[in-house]
Design an enzyme around this catalytic site. Structure first.
Site, short mmCIF file in Angstrom:
data_model
loop_
_atom_site.label_atom_id
_atom_site.label_comp_id
_atom_site.label_asym_id
_atom_site.label_seq_id
_atom_site.Cartn_x
_atom_site.Cartn_y
_atom_site.Cartn_z
N GLU A 54 0.82 -1.21 0.00
CA GLU A 54 0.00 0.00 0.00
C GLU A 54 0.85 1.26 0.00
O GLU A 54 0.63 2.18 -0.78
CB GLU A 54 -0.95 0.01 1.20
CG GLU A 54 -1.84 1.23 1.21
CD GLU A 54 -2.95 1.16 2.22
OE1 GLU A 54 -3.90 1.95 2.11
OE2 GLU A 54 -2.88 0.31 3.12
N ASP A 99 0.28 -5.12 3.71
CA ASP A 99 -0.42 -3.95 4.23
C ASP A 99 0.13 -3.70 5.63
O ASP A 99 -0.14 -4.47 6.56
CB ASP A 99 -1.92 -4.18 4.28
CG ASP A 99 -2.69 -2.87 4.46
OD1 ASP A 99 -2.07 -1.88 4.88
OD2 ASP A 99 -3.91 -2.85 4.19
N ILE A 118 -0.47 -1.44 7.93
CA ILE A 118 -1.56 -1.23 8.89
C ILE A 118 -2.86 -1.24 8.11
O ILE A 118 -3.14 -0.31 7.35
CB ILE A 118 -1.44 0.09 9.67
CG1 ILE A 118 -0.14 0.15 10.47
CG2 ILE A 118 -2.64 0.25 10.60
CD1 ILE A 118 0.03 1.45 11.27
N ASP A 119 -3.65 -2.28 8.27
CA ASP A 119 -5.01 -2.26 7.74
C ASP A 119 -5.94 -1.88 8.89
O ASP A 119 -5.86 -2.45 9.98
CB ASP A 119 -5.42 -3.62 7.17
CG ASP A 119 -6.74 -3.52 6.44
OD1 ASP A 119 -6.88 -2.60 5.61
OD2 ASP A 119 -7.63 -4.35 6.68
N THR A 168 -6.43 1.74 9.45
CA THR A 168 -5.71 2.91 9.98
C THR A 168 -6.61 3.81 10.81
O THR A 168 -6.19 4.35 11.84
CB THR A 168 -5.06 3.70 8.83
OG1 THR A 168 -4.17 2.83 8.11
CG2 THR A 168 -4.26 4.88 9.36
N ASP A 192 -5.11 -5.77 0.70
CA ASP A 192 -6.23 -5.92 1.62
C ASP A 192 -6.63 -7.39 1.80
O ASP A 192 -7.21 -7.74 2.83
CB ASP A 192 -7.46 -5.15 1.11
CG ASP A 192 -7.25 -3.65 1.10
OD1 ASP A 192 -6.85 -3.10 2.13
OD2 ASP A 192 -7.47 -3.03 0.04
#
Length: 282
Positions: free
Chosen positions: A71, A93, A95-96, A98, A222
């Site tokens: 990302e 990712d 931090i999914d 955020t 994701d």
């Protein structure tokens, strides 16, 4: 290939643990450095970059030929790719969730998937706020904190807890589609839930906490690790209209059973025939 997968799993596991520690450090801070990306609802923090740089740096130090799809893409190298090739490719990712991270809502994860020969073969998801570390290797089952997990056996939408990412309403060119689909799925499901963390929602389907999850208009990072977790936990993952799931265009329905997945698909098709929704028409 199993030997290669085992080697890469053993390499990545402690890095995923450390990435979770970095996430938790930021999560517990009341003050965070937050920037807006392309739209007011699309936020990023300095911890997104910290985690991605940490993981990419460690991978490249040991496997300099490996590729990345991610990302934030903060690492300044030629290994970041927009296309999936046969080369070992880490889909990350940092931090999914955020927005949850900023507000200390415990649906926030580090997600690490690995593709070899264009197939997801490894997935690790760390949710340190909930002290949950999910792992899956192709053909070897799915686990949370080292214990096997399995999807639910729910077959009817009326009995199901279903997740649907309502934040998609922010995207104007697809908002009307999602309004109609939310209406139809929400009317028939026991509960329609949203956690603003696609990765965690996939993990909850894998663990049987959710019975199904539908998402469109997302990105490979994701869904890479989470889609493997669902499949390895015994679930089904397809394109919303039944075609094989494609990680590079990761629209999906996932569920514990095919019967439940198909019921959701049928409602999406019905919703798409509507000009508008509301009132008493079910």
């Amino acid at each position: 290939m199993l030997t290669e997968i085992e080697e890469l799993y053993n390499f990545m596991y402690p890095l995923a643990v450390r990435a979770g520690e970095i996430l938790l450090e930021g999560y517990e801070r009341t003050e965070k450095n937050v920037d807006i990306k392309d739209a007011f609802y699309d936020v990023v923090t300095d911890y997104d970059s910290k985690i991605e740089e940490f993981l990419m740096g460690k991978i490249l130090a040991t496997y300099p030929q490996h590729k990345f799809i991610g990302e934030e893409e903060t690492a300044k190298n030629n290994n970041v790719s927009k296309e999936l090739t046969d080369a070992p490719t880490w889909i990350i990712d940092p931090i999914d969730g955020t927005s949850n991270f900023i507000k200390q809502i415990p649906h926030v994860c580090v997600s690490i998937g690995l593709s070899i020969n264009k197939q997801i073969v490894l997935g690790i998801v760390n949710n340190p706020a909930q002290k949950k570390l999910y792992t899956a290797k192709l053909g070897q089952g799915a686990f949370c904190n080292g214990k096997p997990i399995h999807v639910s056996d729910c077959e009817r939408l009326r009995d199901a807890n279903v997740a649907y990412e309502v934040s998609l309403l922010h995207v104007h060119n697809v908002a009307n589609k999602h309004i109609k689909r939310i209406y139809h799925v929400g009317l028939h499901a026991r509960r329609l839930l949203a956690y603003s963390c696609v990765v965690d929602e996939l993990c909850m389907v894998a663990a049987g906490n959710l019975d199904a999850f539908y998402i469109e208009d997302m990105y490979p990072w994701d869904c890479a690790a989470g889609s493997l977790l669902v499949q390895e936990a015994g679930g089904v993952v397809t394109h919303p209209f039944g075609a094989p799931f494609d990680i590079m265009k990761p629209d999906l329905i996932c569920a514990g059973t095919e019967k439940l997945r198909k019921e959701i698909e049928d409602l999406l098709r019905k919703a798409d025939q509507e000009k508008s929704v509301g009132g008493t028409d079910l």
